[in-house]
Design an enzyme around this catalytic site. Structure first.
Site, PDB file in Angstrom:
ATOM      1  N   CYS A 116      21.024  83.529  40.803  1.00 28.49           N
ATOM      2  CA  CYS A 116      20.986  83.297  42.235  1.00 28.49           C
ATOM      3  C   CYS A 116      20.674  81.831  42.446  1.00 28.49           C
ATOM      4  O   CYS A 116      20.121  81.159  41.581  1.00 28.49           O
ATOM      5  CB  CYS A 116      19.897  84.210  42.773  1.00 28.49           C
ATOM      6  SG  CYS A 116      19.355  83.932  44.396  1.00 28.49           S
ATOM      7  N   ASP A 145       8.505  82.414  49.867  1.00 27.33           N
ATOM      8  CA  ASP A 145       9.489  82.425  50.963  1.00 27.33           C
ATOM      9  C   ASP A 145       9.081  81.523  52.129  1.00 27.33           C
ATOM     10  O   ASP A 145       9.833  81.379  53.097  1.00 27.33           O
ATOM     11  CB  ASP A 145       9.715  83.868  51.459  1.00 27.33           C
ATOM     12  CG  ASP A 145      10.395  84.723  50.399  1.00 27.33           C
ATOM     13  OD1 ASP A 145      10.980  84.156  49.470  1.00 27.33           O
ATOM     14  OD2 ASP A 145      10.309  85.964  50.500  1.00 27.33           O
ATOM     15  N   ARG A 205      21.317  90.541  46.800  1.00 27.76           N
ATOM     16  CA  ARG A 205      20.458  90.792  45.651  1.00 27.76           C
ATOM     17  C   ARG A 205      19.566  92.041  45.877  1.00 27.76           C
ATOM     18  O   ARG A 205      19.296  92.813  44.967  1.00 27.76           O
ATOM     19  CB  ARG A 205      19.635  89.531  45.411  1.00 27.76           C
ATOM     20  CG  ARG A 205      18.371  89.665  44.704  1.00 27.76           C
ATOM     21  CD  ARG A 205      18.513  89.475  43.206  1.00 27.76           C
ATOM     22  NE  ARG A 205      17.367  90.092  42.566  1.00 27.76           N
ATOM     23  CZ  ARG A 205      17.177  90.184  41.290  1.00 27.76           C
ATOM     24  NH1 ARG A 205      18.071  89.707  40.467  1.00 27.76           N
ATOM     25  NH2 ARG A 205      16.121  90.771  40.797  1.00 27.76           N
ATOM     26  N   ARG A 212      21.315  85.851  56.911  1.00 27.14           N
ATOM     27  CA  ARG A 212      20.896  86.914  55.994  1.00 27.14           C
ATOM     28  C   ARG A 212      19.468  87.363  56.289  1.00 27.14           C
ATOM     29  O   ARG A 212      19.112  88.499  55.995  1.00 27.14           O
ATOM     30  CB  ARG A 212      20.954  86.405  54.551  1.00 27.14           C
ATOM     31  CG  ARG A 212      22.340  86.032  54.119  1.00 27.14           C
ATOM     32  CD  ARG A 212      22.361  85.704  52.676  1.00 27.14           C
ATOM     33  NE  ARG A 212      21.873  86.856  51.918  1.00 27.14           N
ATOM     34  CZ  ARG A 212      21.960  86.970  50.623  1.00 27.14           C
ATOM     35  NH1 ARG A 212      22.506  86.030  49.915  1.00 27.14           N
ATOM     36  NH2 ARG A 212      21.491  88.044  50.014  1.00 27.14           N
ATOM     37  N   ARG A 236      16.954  85.318  38.251  1.00 26.80           N
ATOM     38  CA  ARG A 236      16.272  86.507  38.788  1.00 26.80           C
ATOM     39  C   ARG A 236      16.559  87.690  37.861  1.00 26.80           C
ATOM     40  O   ARG A 236      17.428  88.516  38.128  1.00 26.80           O
ATOM     41  CB  ARG A 236      16.706  86.766  40.223  1.00 26.80           C
ATOM     42  CG  ARG A 236      16.244  85.633  41.138  1.00 26.80           C
ATOM     43  CD  ARG A 236      16.572  85.871  42.572  1.00 26.80           C
ATOM     44  NE  ARG A 236      15.715  86.853  43.192  1.00 26.80           N
ATOM     45  CZ  ARG A 236      15.801  87.170  44.488  1.00 26.80           C
ATOM     46  NH1 ARG A 236      16.697  86.589  45.255  1.00 26.80           N
ATOM     47  NH2 ARG A 236      14.994  88.076  45.010  1.00 26.80           N
ATOM     48  N   PRO A 237      15.776  87.755  36.780  1.00 24.61           N
ATOM     49  CA  PRO A 237      16.024  88.805  35.785  1.00 24.61           C
ATOM     50  C   PRO A 237      15.668  90.196  36.329  1.00 24.61           C
ATOM     51  O   PRO A 237      15.002  90.311  37.361  1.00 24.61           O
ATOM     52  CB  PRO A 237      15.070  88.424  34.647  1.00 24.61           C
ATOM     53  CG  PRO A 237      13.991  87.616  35.290  1.00 24.61           C
ATOM     54  CD  PRO A 237      14.614  86.923  36.470  1.00 24.61           C
ATOM     55  N   ILE A 238      16.125  91.248  35.616  1.00 25.55           N
ATOM     56  CA  ILE A 238      15.750  92.610  36.030  1.00 25.55           C
ATOM     57  C   ILE A 238      15.108  93.375  34.866  1.00 25.55           C
ATOM     58  O   ILE A 238      15.068  94.592  34.862  1.00 25.55           O
ATOM     59  CB  ILE A 238      16.954  93.400  36.600  1.00 25.55           C
ATOM     60  CG1 ILE A 238      18.114  93.435  35.605  1.00 25.55           C
ATOM     61  CG2 ILE A 238      17.419  92.842  37.934  1.00 25.55           C
ATOM     62  CD1 ILE A 238      19.131  94.520  35.942  1.00 25.55           C
ATOM     63  N   ASP A 239      14.603  92.610  33.885  1.00 25.39           N
ATOM     64  CA  ASP A 239      14.021  93.272  32.706  1.00 25.39           C
ATOM     65  C   ASP A 239      12.873  94.215  33.070  1.00 25.39           C
ATOM     66  O   ASP A 239      12.703  95.262  32.454  1.00 25.39           O
ATOM     67  CB  ASP A 239      13.548  92.206  31.701  1.00 25.39           C
ATOM     68  CG  ASP A 239      12.554  91.236  32.319  1.00 25.39           C
ATOM     69  OD1 ASP A 239      12.885  90.626  33.353  1.00 25.39           O
ATOM     70  OD2 ASP A 239      11.439  91.091  31.785  1.00 25.39           O
ATOM     71  N   LEU A 240      12.087  93.858  34.094  1.00 28.63           N
ATOM     72  CA  LEU A 240      10.946  94.711  34.445  1.00 28.63           C
ATOM     73  C   LEU A 240      11.425  96.009  35.111  1.00 28.63           C
ATOM     74  O   LEU A 240      10.834  97.076  34.899  1.00 28.63           O
ATOM     75  CB  LEU A 240       9.977  93.964  35.370  1.00 28.63           C
ATOM     76  CG  LEU A 240       9.308  92.734  34.741  1.00 28.63           C
ATOM     77  CD1 LEU A 240       8.566  91.915  35.794  1.00 28.63           C
ATOM     78  CD2 LEU A 240       8.346  93.154  33.621  1.00 28.63           C
ATOM     79  N   ASN A 270      12.342  92.252  54.262  1.00 29.19           N
ATOM     80  CA  ASN A 270      12.074  92.749  52.913  1.00 29.19           C
ATOM     81  C   ASN A 270      11.326  94.078  52.890  1.00 29.19           C
ATOM     82  O   ASN A 270      11.230  94.713  51.836  1.00 29.19           O
ATOM     83  CB  ASN A 270      11.328  91.682  52.102  1.00 29.19           C
ATOM     84  CG  ASN A 270      12.240  90.504  51.797  1.00 29.19           C
ATOM     85  OD1 ASN A 270      13.457  90.611  51.916  1.00 29.19           O
ATOM     86  ND2 ASN A 270      11.652  89.370  51.427  1.00 29.19           N
TER      87      ASN A 270
HETATM   88  N1  EPU Z   1      10.900  88.873  37.544  1.00 32.71           N
HETATM   89  C1  EPU Z   1      10.969  89.084  36.201  1.00 32.71           C
HETATM   90  N2  EPU Z   1      11.584  90.232  35.772  1.00 32.71           N
HETATM   91  C2  EPU Z   1      12.097  91.149  36.620  1.00 32.71           C
HETATM   92  C3  EPU Z   1      12.016  90.914  37.997  1.00 32.71           C
HETATM   93  C4  EPU Z   1      11.422  89.754  38.420  1.00 32.71           C
HETATM   94  O1  EPU Z   1      10.517  88.290  35.402  1.00 32.71           O
HETATM   95  O2  EPU Z   1      12.618  92.184  36.147  1.00 32.71           O
HETATM   96  C5  EPU Z   1      10.248  87.658  38.060  1.00 32.71           C
HETATM   97  C6  EPU Z   1      11.233  86.699  38.675  1.00 32.71           C
HETATM   98  O3  EPU Z   1      11.741  85.808  37.719  1.00 32.71           O
HETATM   99  C7  EPU Z   1      10.399  86.021  39.747  1.00 32.71           C
HETATM  100  C8  EPU Z   1       9.425  87.106  40.195  1.00 32.71           C
HETATM  101  O4  EPU Z   1       9.390  88.046  39.121  1.00 32.71           O
HETATM  102  O5  EPU Z   1       9.667  84.980  39.181  1.00 32.71           O
HETATM  103  C9  EPU Z   1       9.829  87.813  41.460  1.00 32.71           C
HETATM  104  O6  EPU Z   1      11.223  87.929  41.467  1.00 32.71           O
HETATM  105  P1  EPU Z   1      12.100  89.112  41.951  1.00 32.71           P
HETATM  106  O7  EPU Z   1      13.492  88.662  41.721  1.00 32.71           O
HETATM  107  O8  EPU Z   1      11.687  90.416  41.373  1.00 32.71           O
HETATM  108  O9  EPU Z   1      11.833  89.210  43.435  1.00 32.71           O
HETATM  109  P2  EPU Z   1      12.283  90.401  44.286  1.00 32.71           P
HETATM  110  O10 EPU Z   1      11.237  91.433  44.299  1.00 32.71           O
HETATM  111  O11 EPU Z   1      13.655  90.860  43.896  1.00 32.71           O
HETATM  112  C10 EPU Z   1      11.428  89.796  46.645  1.00 32.71           C
HETATM  113  C11 EPU Z   1      12.035  89.282  47.923  1.00 32.71           C
HETATM  114  C12 EPU Z   1      12.337  87.802  47.814  1.00 32.71           C
HETATM  115  C13 EPU Z   1      11.047  87.070  47.477  1.00 32.71           C
HETATM  116  C14 EPU Z   1      10.454  87.643  46.169  1.00 32.71           C
HETATM  117  C15 EPU Z   1       9.127  87.016  45.808  1.00 32.71           C
HETATM  118  C16 EPU Z   1      13.215  91.256  48.661  1.00 32.71           C
HETATM  119  C17 EPU Z   1      14.507  91.893  49.006  1.00 32.71           C
HETATM  120  N3  EPU Z   1      13.256  90.017  48.204  1.00 32.71           N
HETATM  121  O12 EPU Z   1      12.427  89.673  45.673  1.00 32.71           O
HETATM  122  O13 EPU Z   1      12.805  87.398  49.092  1.00 32.71           O
HETATM  123  O14 EPU Z   1      11.296  85.698  47.330  1.00 32.71           O
HETATM  124  O15 EPU Z   1      10.256  89.067  46.305  1.00 32.71           O
HETATM  125  O16 EPU Z   1       8.189  87.262  46.790  1.00 32.71           O
HETATM  126  O17 EPU Z   1      12.191  91.870  48.842  1.00 32.71           O
HETATM  127  C18 EPU Z   1      13.779  85.961  50.670  1.00 32.71           C
HETATM  128  O18 EPU Z   1      13.478  86.784  51.545  1.00 32.71           O
HETATM  129  O19 EPU Z   1      14.201  84.798  50.940  1.00 32.71           O
HETATM  130  C19 EPU Z   1      13.651  86.352  49.254  1.00 32.71           C
HETATM  131  C20 EPU Z   1      14.260  85.707  48.269  1.00 32.71           C
END
Ligand code: EPU
Length: 421
Positions: free
Chosen positions: A116, A307, A92, A400, A121-125, A23
């Site tokens: 997922c 994780d 993702r 992965r 896994r929203p992207i609103d932020l 990550n």
């Molecule tokens: N969230 C929002 N809005 C957004 C983005 C996220 O509400 O716009 C919330 C999600 O619902 C969730 C939290 O914020 O509750 C974090 O989710 P997000 O999908 O943003 O996580 P990420 O940054 O995309 C990374 C890791 C994940 C890890 C999470 C949490 C990477 C590529 N992925 O995802 O890794 O679980 O942070 O620590 O960095 C894994 O390696 O198995 C994995 C899933």
């Protein structure tokens, strides 16, 4: 289709070196798009998501070559802003290209990452952050298109329902680097992977204050150049091997990671009675131990990492007393529990909480199905202590995020192998 077979009952002994962090590595590779200079990344884990990211960069026009077993060179002389559908949908984490491409090309377009298997896994932020910097964002059903040719600094709060977002923080940092003026991110993600990513950007000439805290300030408009950067070790892989050592009662030495990065995960294990020795050279050795049950709640760093939640639940089946594991990042990330229970575990699920009861008898090896990367790791761990043969279906999930997992386990004495069925 490939399955993994595990013949349980072997004690794991010996040394294992963890690979570079998945990550941290993925956004660091994406950062090479911000310059036309050559960029070199060391300690690159050879895993599926990294290969996908490399393929995407090539499709975008960058030259990428492996210059060592774990080293790549990237040069992005010209970059296209449209991320190919098939590749982006595979992973993702491709979402972090959104900000990188806006910074380089002034626009980006990619397929919308869907839901997922580990939950919503929203992207609103991400969208909120990019809009605050002056981007025009079309968040369509199929594609997300961002146009941001003249960006301006802003103050952005990235706190979501469950806390901060790693990839969201990284996207905003990418875009803020090419904005006029400074950007402040409040409730930024503080994970070691975000820290590593920021350090890499700083080595390119970026100016970022507050790295590792929840308030980050990014100076816009700095000229960026190429980098030669070594990715940190993978704390999730290290945590997985710590569980494997403790579960099998072996003496397992883990290197390749600064132990401090394990944070609350390590503290919780030590508090529960795990015999883990930290050596002067930063390696960790597990010794046979009896551990007590515990209560953990997952959350953004420095809280307990989601994780490692599944792997910890596997370990906690062997605790003397029962445990409560509450998942607050992805409330539904418990699909593996059903599989563990089929093997004989006693894990009760209520909403986002698992009640892990100590095993009454040894787990039995059967056919189980992995539902995501970390779930697959948890099933492996269970297989290592089960009576008989455990067969894990959908084992591709593991590839992965773990580099050479089976080979490493075999070198420690585990009886595991892949088979095509
Ligand atoms: N969230 C929002 N809005 C957004 C983005 C996220 O509400 O716009 C919330 C999600 O619902 C969730 C939290 O914020 O509750 C974090 O989710 P997000 O999908 O943003 O996580 P990420 O940054 O995309 C990374 C890791 C994940 C890890 C999470 C949490 C990477 C590529 N992925 O995802 O890794 O679980 O942070 O620590 O960095 C894994 O390696 O198995 C994995 C899933």
């Amino acid at each position: 289709m490939e399955v993994a077979r595990i013949w349980g009952g072997e004690r794991l002994n010996g040394s294992v070196r963890v690979s570079g962090s998945k990550n941290a590595c993925l956004p660091i590779i994406a950062a090479s798009l911000l310059t036309s200079d050559k960029c070199i990344v060391h300690n690159v884990p050879r895993l599926l998501d990294v290969m996908t990211m490399v393929d995407i960069l090539r499709e975008l026009g960058a030259g990428v070559s492996w210059i060592g077993e774990h080293d790549i060179a990237i040069q992005a002389l010209k970059v296209r802003a449209d991320v190919p559908y098939n590749l982006a949908k595979k992973m993702r984490a491709s979402i972090c290209l959104l900000g990188a491409l806006v910074a380089r090309c002034g626009r980006s377009r990619m397929p919308r990452p869907g839901g997922c298997i580990i939950g919503d896994r929203p992207i609103d932020l991400h969208v909120k952050g990019l809009k605050s910097l002056g981007c025009n964002v079309d968040d369509g059903d199929d594609y997300i298109t961002v146009i941001g040719e003249r960006l301006h600094g802003a103050s952005i709060d990235l706190c979501g329902q469950y806390g901060s977002t790693m990839t969201g923080t990284m996207n905003v940092i990418f875009a803020a680097l090419c904005a006029d003026g400074d950007t402040e991110i409040i409730n930024a993600a503080c994970e070691p992977e975000v820290v590593d990513f920021c350090h890499c950007l700083c080595s390119m000439g970026a100016s970022i204050d507050g790295i590792g805290t929840s308030r980050i300030i990014i100076r816009g408009g700095q000229k960026l150049h190429g980098y030669d950067y070594t990715v940190i070790g993978d704390r999730i892989e290290a945590g997985t091997f710590l569980c494997a050592g403790l579960m099998t009662g072996g003496e397992l030495t883990i290197s390749g990671l600064e132990p401090g990065l394990l944070g609350v995960f390590l503290t919780k294990l030590l508090d529960a009675g795990a015999d883990i020795c930290e050596h002067h050279n930063g390696t960790l050795t597990t010794r046979p131990s009896c551990i007590d049950g515990m209560k953990i709640v997952t959350g953004p760093y420095p809280e307990f990492p989601t994780d490692l939640q599944a792997q910890l639940c596997s370990l906690l089946m062997l605790a003397n007393t029962s445990s409560i594991v509450e998942e607050r990042v992805y409330p539904n990330r418990f699909l593996y529990v059903h599989e563990l229970n089929k093997m004989g575990a006693g894990i009760l699920l209520r909403e986002n909480r698992a009640h892990v009861l100590p095993l009454e008898r040894q787990l039995i090896g059967i056919d189980v199905e992995a539902t995501d990367l970390r779930a697959c790791a948890a099933l492996y761990l269970a297989g290592l202590i089960a009576d008989g043969t455990t067969t894990i279906h959908n084992v591709k999930y593991l590839d992965r995020g773990y580099d050479g997992f089976e080979k490493k386990l075999q070198s420690l004495g585990a009886r595991v192998q892949r088979e095509t069925v």
